[in-house]
Design an enzyme around this catalytic site. Structure first.
Site, PDB file in Angstrom:
ATOM      1  N   LYS A   1       0.834  -1.215   0.000  1.00 28.85           N
ATOM      2  CA  LYS A   1       0.000   0.000   0.000  1.00 28.85           C
ATOM      3  C   LYS A   1       0.861   1.255   0.000  1.00 28.85           C
ATOM      4  CE  LYS A   1      -2.372   2.125   3.929  1.00 28.85           C
ATOM      5  NZ  LYS A   1      -1.542   3.251   4.016  1.00 28.85           N
ATOM      6  N   ASN A   2       1.807   1.324   0.928  1.00 22.00           N
ATOM      7  CA  ASN A   2       2.573   2.566   1.062  1.00 22.00           C
ATOM      8  C   ASN A   2       3.543   2.782  -0.089  1.00 22.00           C
ATOM      9  OD1 ASN A   2       1.159   3.025   3.347  1.00 22.00           O
ATOM     10  ND2 ASN A   2       2.873   2.825   4.776  1.00 22.00           N
TER      11      ASN A   2
ATOM     12  N   CYS B   1      -5.641   7.813   8.999  1.00 13.37           N
ATOM     13  CA  CYS B   1      -5.878   7.166  10.288  1.00 13.37           C
ATOM     14  C   CYS B   1      -5.815   8.164  11.433  1.00 13.37           C
ATOM     15  CB  CYS B   1      -4.808   6.111  10.527  1.00 13.37           C
ATOM     16  SG  CYS B   1      -5.090   4.597   9.655  1.00 13.37           S
TER      17      CYS B   1
ATOM     18  N   ARG C   1      -1.484  14.822  12.424  1.00 12.54           N
ATOM     19  CA  ARG C   1      -0.727  14.526  11.207  1.00 12.54           C
ATOM     20  C   ARG C   1      -0.675  15.796  10.363  1.00 12.54           C
ATOM     21  NH1 ARG C   1      -1.876   8.503   9.160  1.00 12.54           N
ATOM     22  NH2 ARG C   1       0.278   8.612   8.552  1.00 12.54           N
TER      23      ARG C   1
ATOM     24  N   ASP D   1       3.996   1.306  12.256  1.00 16.91           N
ATOM     25  CA  ASP D   1       2.834   0.592  11.720  1.00 16.91           C
ATOM     26  C   ASP D   1       2.708  -0.825  12.288  1.00 16.91           C
ATOM     27  OD1 ASP D   1       2.162   2.774  10.242  1.00 16.91           O
ATOM     28  OD2 ASP D   1       2.793   1.969   8.314  1.00 16.91           O
TER      29      ASP D   1
ATOM     30  N   ARG E   1      -8.781  -0.643   4.143  1.00 17.06           N
ATOM     31  CA  ARG E   1      -7.927   0.406   3.565  1.00 17.06           C
ATOM     32  C   ARG E   1      -6.577  -0.174   3.154  1.00 17.06           C
ATOM     33  NH1 ARG E   1      -6.333   4.890   7.016  1.00 17.06           N
ATOM     34  NH2 ARG E   1      -5.188   5.243   5.111  1.00 17.06           N
TER      35      ARG E   1
HETATM   36  C1  UD1 Z   1       3.870   7.299   6.413  1.00 22.19           C
HETATM   37  C2  UD1 Z   1       3.106   6.014   6.207  1.00 22.19           C
HETATM   38  C3  UD1 Z   1       2.544   5.520   7.524  1.00 22.19           C
HETATM   39  C4  UD1 Z   1       3.667   5.379   8.543  1.00 22.19           C
HETATM   40  C5  UD1 Z   1       4.483   6.671   8.644  1.00 22.19           C
HETATM   41  C6  UD1 Z   1       5.718   6.528   9.516  1.00 22.19           C
HETATM   42  C7  UD1 Z   1       2.200   6.142   3.972  1.00 22.19           C
HETATM   43  C8  UD1 Z   1       0.990   6.280   3.127  1.00 22.19           C
HETATM   44  N1  UD1 Z   1       2.008   6.258   5.287  1.00 22.19           N
HETATM   45  O1  UD1 Z   1       2.955   8.270   6.924  1.00 22.19           O
HETATM   46  O2  UD1 Z   1       1.944   4.248   7.297  1.00 22.19           O
HETATM   47  O3  UD1 Z   1       3.114   5.100   9.807  1.00 22.19           O
HETATM   48  O4  UD1 Z   1       4.935   7.070   7.338  1.00 22.19           O
HETATM   49  O5  UD1 Z   1       6.529   5.508   9.036  1.00 22.19           O
HETATM   50  O6  UD1 Z   1       3.282   5.893   3.491  1.00 22.19           O
HETATM   51  N2  UD1 Z   1       5.065  15.267  10.695  1.00 22.19           N
HETATM   52  C9  UD1 Z   1       4.991  16.616  10.977  1.00 22.19           C
HETATM   53  N3  UD1 Z   1       4.736  17.486   9.948  1.00 22.19           N
HETATM   54  C10 UD1 Z   1       4.566  17.062   8.660  1.00 22.19           C
HETATM   55  C11 UD1 Z   1       4.638  15.680   8.384  1.00 22.19           C
HETATM   56  C12 UD1 Z   1       4.888  14.798   9.421  1.00 22.19           C
HETATM   57  O7  UD1 Z   1       5.132  17.033  12.122  1.00 22.19           O
HETATM   58  O8  UD1 Z   1       4.348  17.901   7.779  1.00 22.19           O
HETATM   59  C13 UD1 Z   1       5.313  14.325  11.803  1.00 22.19           C
HETATM   60  C14 UD1 Z   1       4.150  13.354  12.037  1.00 22.19           C
HETATM   61  O9  UD1 Z   1       3.176  13.938  12.878  1.00 22.19           O
HETATM   62  C15 UD1 Z   1       4.853  12.169  12.671  1.00 22.19           C
HETATM   63  C16 UD1 Z   1       6.220  12.172  11.981  1.00 22.19           C
HETATM   64  O10 UD1 Z   1       6.380  13.471  11.424  1.00 22.19           O
HETATM   65  O11 UD1 Z   1       5.023  12.397  14.052  1.00 22.19           O
HETATM   66  C17 UD1 Z   1       6.393  11.133  10.904  1.00 22.19           C
HETATM   67  O12 UD1 Z   1       5.325  11.220   9.976  1.00 22.19           O
HETATM   68  P1  UD1 Z   1       5.504  10.871   8.439  1.00 22.19           P
HETATM   69  O13 UD1 Z   1       6.784  10.094   8.254  1.00 22.19           O
HETATM   70  O14 UD1 Z   1       5.315  12.085   7.643  1.00 22.19           O
HETATM   71  O15 UD1 Z   1       4.286   9.883   8.195  1.00 22.19           O
HETATM   72  P2  UD1 Z   1       3.341   9.819   6.930  1.00 22.19           P
HETATM   73  O16 UD1 Z   1       4.116  10.116   5.703  1.00 22.19           O
HETATM   74  O17 UD1 Z   1       2.095  10.543   7.213  1.00 22.19           O
END
Ligand code: UD1
Length: 417
Positions: free
Chosen positions: A22-23, A116, A121, A305, A398
């Site tokens: 998925k990711n 989720c 986020r 995850d 999902r």
């Molecule tokens: C992706 C994965 C998700 C996984 C996560 C961490 C997909 C579709 N989803 O989510 O399954 O759990 O990586 O491995 O690939 N953050 C900020 N500001 C931002 C963006 C992120 O503060 O603009 C913070 C988030 O709140 C979190 C951390 O950074 O604490 C990591 O998040 P991130 O790596 O961005 O996760 P996703 O890309 O949303």
């Protein structure tokens, strides 16, 4: 009914094939938008997040066809630059389309993405990085518009190695003028897959797999045929199922090279693991041990995850386990549901859980609130005596193509009610 029923209490025996990731596939679908040509994506998982992404691509004018596990995306014509509604707000990965749309047409208006309910986020890292590339962002209540005349390559250092922000920057940078140097890039396997896809399509990216990516923008991209790698978290789900319920299972196509941290934990719990070219064999006997301390980390550490999936398996492991969640602050939502089934778990703040192994779980009705937590409740259902009903299976769908089929292949009594 929106529920999964499990008659549990038996060890698992059997084999199942691991679906496409998925990711990995979601950013590839966004990347296809950059290519004024036809892309064919094979081994695409049939999951609802992919269906939502297809709808989003269709909504802006792409022709998308899905036949079995093969997805054909024809992005020669883009007609719209507005993305709104449930397909955006219901799925975090819709944010990938931000970098892709800016790269392709220089403008997009979109609702804030959802996903989720596992914690705050935000998308500040995405927006700040794109601003450094020359993008103007106009934020309104509930939606925003991003606009750029020419994306400019630059040096960007991410304060947190965010997976999504890294993917968005890559998507914008391959279309930018000049070179982008991205420091503290995320190193998750899905980033490598995205870079490989773009490289095959004609992009120039160096440092793939490392913390510094160097992207030479402006190379013209052409259509390709690409195979989505198997899903490490789905494989990890069945790994944790056998660690919880016991038994002997074989996971065909499991991406073992990406699963080292999970396999180490399973071995520490007492698993016998055998890796071959075809996949992964796991034997777990009755005597599973607790994990004294584990924290979630960015790759190659133990993935966030997998955290709730491991927690379910640990509820009956002998001894006391401690899990610290370092990535998302609201990822212990299944604790109350597991307690309903007889688990003994104490939360210390919203970052640490102490799990005292109990003799067994008892089936009951529980509610899934998000994707991986929902799958963790199915694991608990396999471990529990009697019948477990996991409500809200749409969360699980999902990310799992057919979780009942997979569990039936592993000898478990899991079905849609
Ligand atoms: C992706 C994965 C998700 C996984 C996560 C961490 C997909 C579709 N989803 O989510 O399954 O759990 O990586 O491995 O690939 N953050 C900020 N500001 C931002 C963006 C992120 O503060 O603009 C913070 C988030 O709140 C979190 C951390 O950074 O604490 C990591 O998040 P991130 O790596 O961005 O996760 P996703 O890309 O949303």
């Amino acid at each position: 009914m929106d529920a999964i029923h499990i008659r549990g209490g038996n060890a698992l025996f059997g084999e199942t094939r691991i679906q496409g990731s998925k990711n990995a596939v979601l950013p590839l679908m966004a990347a296809a938008l950059l290519i004024k040509d036809i892309c064919i994506i094979e081994n695409c998982p049939c999951i609802s997040d992919v269906h939502h992404m297809q709808q989003l691509l269709r909504g802006i004018g792409c022709k998308v066809k899905c036949s079995g596990h093969t997805l054909t995306i024809d992005a020669r014509n883009i007609e719209e630059d507005i993305m709104a509604g449930e397909n955006v707000t219901g799925m975090r990965s819709s944010i990938m389309l931000l970098g892709a749309m800016l790269g392709r047409v220089g403008e997009v208006t979109m609702d804030y993405p959802g996903g989720c309910v596992i914690g705050e986020r935000p998308i500040d890292l995405h927006l700040n990085a794109l601003r450094r590339m020359g993008v103007s962002v106009y934020e309104k209540e509930g939606y925003f518009t991003a606009r750029v005349k020419t994306l400019e390559g630059t040096v960007i250092r991410l304060p947190i190695s965010s997976v999504g922000a890294t993917e968005n920057i890559i998507l914008a940078a391959v279309m930018a003028k000049g070179v982008t140097v991205l420091q503290n890039a995320a190193k998750e396997p899905e980033i490598i897959t995205l870079c490989e896809f773009l490289r095959e399509a004609g992009a120039v990216i160096e440092g793939i797999g490392g913390a510094v990516l160097i992207i030479q923008g402006g190379h013209s991209l052409h259509g390709i045929r690409f195979r989505v790698p198997p899903d490490r978290i789905v494989a990890g789900t069945y790994l944790m199922s056998v660690m919880g319920a016991g038994g002997h299972i074989f996971l065909e196509d499991a991406p073992v090279a990406q699963m080292r941290s999970m396999l180490k934990v399973a071995e520490d719990m007492g698993a016998e693991i055998d890796v071959s070219r075809e996949g992964l064999s796991i034997i777990a006997d009755e005597n599973r041990r607790a994990i004294p301390y584990l924290k979630t980390e960015v790759y190659p550490g133990f993935p966030t995850d997998m955290q709730s999936l491991l927690m379910a398996a640990l509820t009956t492991a002998a001894g006391v386990s401690v899990i610290e969640e370092t990535i998302f602050e609201n990822r212990f939502r299944i604790v109350d549901q597991l307690k309903k089934m007889g688990a003994c778990i104490e939360l210390q703040g919203n970052r640490q859980a102490v799990i005292v192994g109990v003799d067994g779980l008892l089936g009951c009705e529980v509610d899934a609130e998000e994707l991986r937590g929902g799958a963790a409740l199915v694991i608990a259902g396999c471990m529990a005596l009697g019948e477990t009903v996991v409500n809200n299976r749409h969360f699980i769908e999902r990310g799992y193509e057919d979780i009942c089929r997979d569990y039936q292949n592993l000898g478990a009594n899991v079905y849609i009610g």
